[in-house]
Design a protein around this motif. Structure first.
Motif, PDB file in Angstrom:
ATOM      1  N   GLY A 274     -10.534  -3.287   4.383  1.00  0.00           N
ATOM      2  CA  GLY A 274      -9.392  -3.257   3.470  1.00  0.00           C
ATOM      3  C   GLY A 274      -8.213  -4.017   4.040  1.00  0.00           C
ATOM      4  O   GLY A 274      -7.250  -3.401   4.510  1.00  0.00           O
ATOM      5  N   THR A 275      -8.283  -5.353   4.000  1.00  0.00           N
ATOM      6  CA  THR A 275      -7.161  -6.142   4.529  1.00  0.00           C
ATOM      7  C   THR A 275      -5.922  -5.972   3.651  1.00  0.00           C
ATOM      8  O   THR A 275      -6.016  -5.602   2.475  1.00  0.00           O
ATOM      9  CB  THR A 275      -7.516  -7.639   4.568  1.00  0.00           C
ATOM     10  OG1 THR A 275      -7.913  -8.028   3.257  1.00  0.00           O
ATOM     11  CG2 THR A 275      -8.617  -7.928   5.560  1.00  0.00           C
ATOM     12  N   THR A 276      -4.785  -6.303   4.222  1.00  0.00           N
ATOM     13  CA  THR A 276      -3.526  -6.109   3.505  1.00  0.00           C
ATOM     14  C   THR A 276      -3.430  -7.031   2.293  1.00  0.00           C
ATOM     15  O   THR A 276      -3.008  -6.605   1.220  1.00  0.00           O
ATOM     16  CB  THR A 276      -2.348  -6.355   4.469  1.00  0.00           C
ATOM     17  OG1 THR A 276      -2.588  -5.591   5.638  1.00  0.00           O
ATOM     18  CG2 THR A 276      -1.033  -5.946   3.846  1.00  0.00           C
TER      19      THR A 276
ATOM     20  N   HIS B 142      -4.027  -7.937   9.851  1.00  0.00           N
ATOM     21  CA  HIS B 142      -2.591  -7.639   9.788  1.00  0.00           C
ATOM     22  C   HIS B 142      -1.863  -8.207  11.021  1.00  0.00           C
ATOM     23  O   HIS B 142      -2.423  -8.241  12.117  1.00  0.00           O
ATOM     24  CB  HIS B 142      -2.399  -6.117   9.730  1.00  0.00           C
ATOM     25  CG  HIS B 142      -1.018  -5.712   9.330  1.00  0.00           C
ATOM     26  ND1 HIS B 142       0.017  -5.596  10.230  1.00  0.00           N
ATOM     27  CD2 HIS B 142      -0.500  -5.423   8.117  1.00  0.00           C
ATOM     28  CE1 HIS B 142       1.113  -5.230   9.582  1.00  0.00           C
ATOM     29  NE2 HIS B 142       0.819  -5.116   8.301  1.00  0.00           N
TER      30      HIS B 142
ATOM     31  N   HIS C 224      -0.883   8.490   6.323  1.00  0.00           N
ATOM     32  CA  HIS C 224       0.413   8.393   5.616  1.00  0.00           C
ATOM     33  C   HIS C 224       0.409   7.320   4.521  1.00  0.00           C
ATOM     34  O   HIS C 224       1.422   7.110   3.877  1.00  0.00           O
ATOM     35  CB  HIS C 224       1.571   8.172   6.601  1.00  0.00           C
ATOM     36  CG  HIS C 224       1.529   6.886   7.372  1.00  0.00           C
ATOM     37  ND1 HIS C 224       1.488   6.844   8.739  1.00  0.00           N
ATOM     38  CD2 HIS C 224       1.532   5.599   6.985  1.00  0.00           C
ATOM     39  CE1 HIS C 224       1.489   5.596   9.149  1.00  0.00           C
ATOM     40  NE2 HIS C 224       1.508   4.810   8.094  1.00  0.00           N
ATOM     41  N   LYS C 225      -0.711   6.641   4.351  1.00  0.00           N
ATOM     42  CA  LYS C 225      -0.737   5.686   3.244  1.00  0.00           C
ATOM     43  C   LYS C 225      -1.235   6.375   1.971  1.00  0.00           C
ATOM     44  O   LYS C 225      -0.466   6.667   1.082  1.00  0.00           O
ATOM     45  CB  LYS C 225      -1.633   4.493   3.604  1.00  0.00           C
ATOM     46  CG  LYS C 225      -0.906   3.424   4.421  1.00  0.00           C
ATOM     47  CD  LYS C 225      -1.762   2.198   4.587  1.00  0.00           C
ATOM     48  CE  LYS C 225      -0.974   0.948   4.934  1.00  0.00           C
ATOM     49  NZ  LYS C 225      -0.068   1.040   6.067  1.00  0.00           N
TER      50      LYS C 225
ATOM     51  N   ASN D 199      -4.582   5.224   8.224  1.00  0.00           N
ATOM     52  CA  ASN D 199      -3.256   5.829   8.071  1.00  0.00           C
ATOM     53  C   ASN D 199      -3.311   6.947   7.038  1.00  0.00           C
ATOM     54  O   ASN D 199      -3.412   6.668   5.839  1.00  0.00           O
ATOM     55  CB  ASN D 199      -2.253   4.774   7.605  1.00  0.00           C
ATOM     56  CG  ASN D 199      -1.737   3.907   8.739  1.00  0.00           C
ATOM     57  OD1 ASN D 199      -2.054   4.158   9.905  1.00  0.00           O
ATOM     58  ND2 ASN D 199      -0.946   2.908   8.413  1.00  0.00           N
TER      59      ASN D 199
ATOM     60  N   ALA E 217      -6.585   0.918   7.859  1.00  0.00           N
ATOM     61  CA  ALA E 217      -5.308   1.621   7.674  1.00  0.00           C
ATOM     62  C   ALA E 217      -5.163   2.155   6.251  1.00  0.00           C
ATOM     63  O   ALA E 217      -4.834   3.320   6.051  1.00  0.00           O
ATOM     64  CB  ALA E 217      -4.149   0.694   8.022  1.00  0.00           C
TER      65      ALA E 217
ATOM     66  N   SER F 200       1.821   4.700  13.795  1.00  0.00           N
ATOM     67  CA  SER F 200       1.531   3.597  12.884  1.00  0.00           C
ATOM     68  C   SER F 200       0.222   2.926  13.285  1.00  0.00           C
ATOM     69  O   SER F 200      -0.243   3.080  14.424  1.00  0.00           O
ATOM     70  CB  SER F 200       2.654   2.568  12.947  1.00  0.00           C
ATOM     71  OG  SER F 200       2.702   2.027  14.249  1.00  0.00           O
ATOM     72  N   ALA F 201      -0.307   2.150  12.343  1.00  0.00           N
ATOM     73  CA  ALA F 201      -1.523   1.380  12.640  1.00  0.00           C
ATOM     74  C   ALA F 201      -1.231   0.362  13.730  1.00  0.00           C
ATOM     75  O   ALA F 201      -2.110   0.014  14.528  1.00  0.00           O
ATOM     76  CB  ALA F 201      -2.016   0.692  11.379  1.00  0.00           C
ATOM     77  N   SER F 202       0.003  -0.115  13.775  1.00  0.00           N
ATOM     78  CA  SER F 202       0.388  -1.090  14.808  1.00  0.00           C
ATOM     79  C   SER F 202       0.280  -0.456  16.194  1.00  0.00           C
ATOM     80  O   SER F 202      -0.225  -1.082  17.139  1.00  0.00           O
ATOM     81  CB  SER F 202       1.828  -1.557  14.591  1.00  0.00           C
ATOM     82  OG  SER F 202       2.017  -2.012  13.283  1.00  0.00           O
TER      83      SER F 202
ATOM     84  N   TYR G  24       0.865  -1.173   0.000  1.00  0.00           N
ATOM     85  CA  TYR G  24       0.000   0.000   0.000  1.00  0.00           C
ATOM     86  C   TYR G  24       0.901   1.223   0.000  1.00  0.00           C
ATOM     87  O   TYR G  24       1.981   1.216   0.592  1.00  0.00           O
ATOM     88  CB  TYR G  24      -0.913  -0.023   1.225  1.00  0.00           C
ATOM     89  CG  TYR G  24      -2.027  -1.041   1.098  1.00  0.00           C
ATOM     90  CD1 TYR G  24      -2.633  -1.286  -0.134  1.00  0.00           C
ATOM     91  CD2 TYR G  24      -2.477  -1.750   2.200  1.00  0.00           C
ATOM     92  CE1 TYR G  24      -3.647  -2.221  -0.263  1.00  0.00           C
ATOM     93  CE2 TYR G  24      -3.499  -2.683   2.089  1.00  0.00           C
ATOM     94  CZ  TYR G  24      -4.081  -2.916   0.850  1.00  0.00           C
ATOM     95  OH  TYR G  24      -5.078  -3.833   0.735  1.00  0.00           O
TER      96      TYR G  24
ATOM     97  N   ASP H 281      -9.726  -1.648  11.837  1.00  0.00           N
ATOM     98  CA  ASP H 281      -8.488  -1.310  11.142  1.00  0.00           C
ATOM     99  C   ASP H 281      -8.805  -0.990   9.679  1.00  0.00           C
ATOM    100  O   ASP H 281      -9.086  -1.886   8.883  1.00  0.00           O
ATOM    101  CB  ASP H 281      -7.518  -2.500  11.236  1.00  0.00           C
ATOM    102  CG  ASP H 281      -6.231  -2.262  10.439  1.00  0.00           C
ATOM    103  OD1 ASP H 281      -6.080  -1.176   9.841  1.00  0.00           O
ATOM    104  OD2 ASP H 281      -5.373  -3.173  10.422  1.00  0.00           O
TER     105      ASP H 281
END
Ligand code: PLP
Length: 490
Positions: free
Chosen positions: A250-252, A193, A308-309, A306, A279, A156-158, A91, A277
């Protein structure tokens, strides 16, 4: 230092900043202009930089030209160019003029806004821009800062998942007693994730109490609410304490979207904290036509996307909203003497240090504020729509080629596809797709990544870099087709 005062360092010399700053901006502008000339995926070998740089730091000043020259000749070859228009692997991690300027301003102002008093504008701007974005996403009012809720910028999403989990953990332990940690259970689909697994490790959740529920192609990899209900009931019967559910928008692997409303209902009736999530895909939900994918968010306790994505805000800027800010502050606040101040003591202000893991925090809201102001919501919506259209076009190209198949229906701007198996030989097909990935990526012309869905190796093409245009997607598809036909002839 050789001769006293004449050599005293002046690290904040305004004139030097002016001179070097212009040069640095020129350097970056030139980088953007020429970015397509670099191989997208760095082709260097491990340890390459050790051979190029000295063993120890310089004793005396060097010039900015010398440093930039090294950046050009030694650092750029070791970069994978995330801002390249043919970077499709992960992403995106958008840079933009507005985001860059915000980052620059933040670095220049150099404040550390952990408590309101340490820079009131930093805290207040963060509250305001997170409210702005919550309104753009049409999040429920409880996520706004005027009540018990509010938004905060994490790195971060984490970190967002971890912070939410720690808040949820301590909230449930206050209810059931602090010795019950070993009984706490976390739920998610197997598409969630790995940040969730890491959060469990840090939060002290037993590995066997992280219940990973299978999602498959029958739901396009979304979690089935019946599975969750079954697992929760079984755990309750066994005396365990369900306390945290992570849902996905929206999974990775494949941008799967879990049915938030149905999951949230189960969470609510069992006093489970529901974290969502989003992200990557959260950004798309500012467009009215994609808002449906977060329908049900009103049942969530926390929501993350995020910026930032895919939202033009330079890394790092992960937005977390919670309905109950006190769940976070009860779990994360500290109050040492050296940080005490009147505003905090009087409970008049938000101190974001108590909403996050570290104490120090950068003035990150500036860059999101710059993005929102310099571009405006309508332009941002069209920016997202354009990427989704490009992905739709690619999906169509893939589905028109008999050598390929689209593996999961595209929802946002990620296309998951593969070379189709010949004679139902799935193993050979997986090897062929792995080889295709290697061939495409070592061409340097584009960068894709892969995942596995129900045992199938699948290529991921995530469109979302700020410089990507139609011609880049078309060119990329041509390279993929050419490499594939070479492999299929073998
Ligand atoms: N959640 C999803 C859906 C992601 O795609 C990612 C990363 O791509 C993450 C979480 C982790 O993001 P971060 O690097 O911000 O922790």
């Amino acid at each position: 230092m050789e001769n006293g005062s004449t050599n005293v360092l002046k690290p904040m010399d305004s004139e030097q900043l002016r001179e070097y700053g212009y040069r640095m901006v020129d350097f970056i502008a030139d980088y953007y202009k020429t970015i397509e000339t670099f191989p997208v995926l760095s082709q260097v070998q491990p340890g390459y930089l050790h051979n190029l740089l000295p063993d120890s730091a310089p004793d005396h000043p060097e010039t900015v030209e010398q440093v930039l020259d090294d950046v050009k000749t030694k650092i750029l070859p070791g970069l994978t160019h995330w801002q390249s228009p043919t970077f499709f692997a992960y992403y995106p991690s958008n840079s933009s003029v507005a985001g860059f300027l915000g980052e620059m301003l933040s670095a220049g102002l150099g404040i550390v806004g952990f408590s309101w008093v340490t820079s009131p504008a930093a805290t207040e701007l963060e509250m305001i821009v997170l409210d702005w974005l919550a309104k753009l996403l049409n999040l429920p009012e409880q996520f706004l800062s005027k009540g018990n809720g509010g938004g905060v910028i994490q790195g971060s999403a984490s970190e967002a998942i971890l912070v939410a989990m720690i808040g949820a953990r301590d909230k449930v332990l206050r209810r059931v007693g602090k010795n019950a940690l070993g009984k706490l259970v976390v739920y998610s689909s197997d598409q969630t994730h790995s940040a969730l697994r890491k959060a469990c490790q840090i939060a002290g959740i037993h590995p066997e109490n992280c219940k990973v529920l299978k999602a498959d192609s029958s739901t396009n990899y979304a979690l089935r609410p019946e599975l969750l209900q079954e697992a929760v009931s079984k755990d309750l019967e066994a005396g365990s304490i369900p306390f945290f559910l992570c849902g996905n928008v929206g999974t990775t692997s494949s941008t799967a979207v879990d049915p938030l409303a149905a999951l949230g209902k189960i969470a609510k009736s069992n006093e489970i904290w529901f974290h969502v999530d989003a992200a990557y895909a959260g950004s798309a939900c500012i467009c009215p036509e994609y808002r449906q994918y977060i329908d049900g968010v009103e049942t969530a306790d926390s929501f993350n996307m995020n910026a930032h994505k895919w939202f033009l805000t330079n890394f790092d800027c992960s937005l977390l909203w919670v309905k109950d800010q006190y769940a976070l502050t009860e779990a994360l606040s500290t109050n040492p003497e050296y940080l005490k101040n009147k505003a905090s003591q009087a409970n008049l202000v938000v101190d974001y240090k108590d909403w996050q893991i570290p104490l120090g925090r950068r003035f990150r809201s500036l860059k999101l504020w710059m993005v929102l102001r310099l571009y405006g919501a309508e332009t941002l919506k069209n920016y997202i729509r354009n990427h989704i259209k490009l992905a739709k076009d690619l999906e169509q190209l893939v589905s028109q080629d008999p050598n390929f198949e689209v593996v999961t229906p595209r929802i946002f701007s990620l296309v998951c596809f593969r070379i189709v198996p010949v004679d139902n030989d799935e193993k050979k097909c997986n090897d062929r797709n792995r080889n295709l990935l290697d061939a495409v990526n070592s061409s340097g012309k584009l960068f894709l990544s892969h995942t596995a869905l129900s045992g199938k190796i699948v290529l991921r093409c995530a469109i979302g870099a700020p410089l990507t245009e139609e011609k880049h997607v078309k060119e990329a598809w041509k390279v993929i087709q050419e490499e594939a036909s070479y492999l299929l002839r073998k």
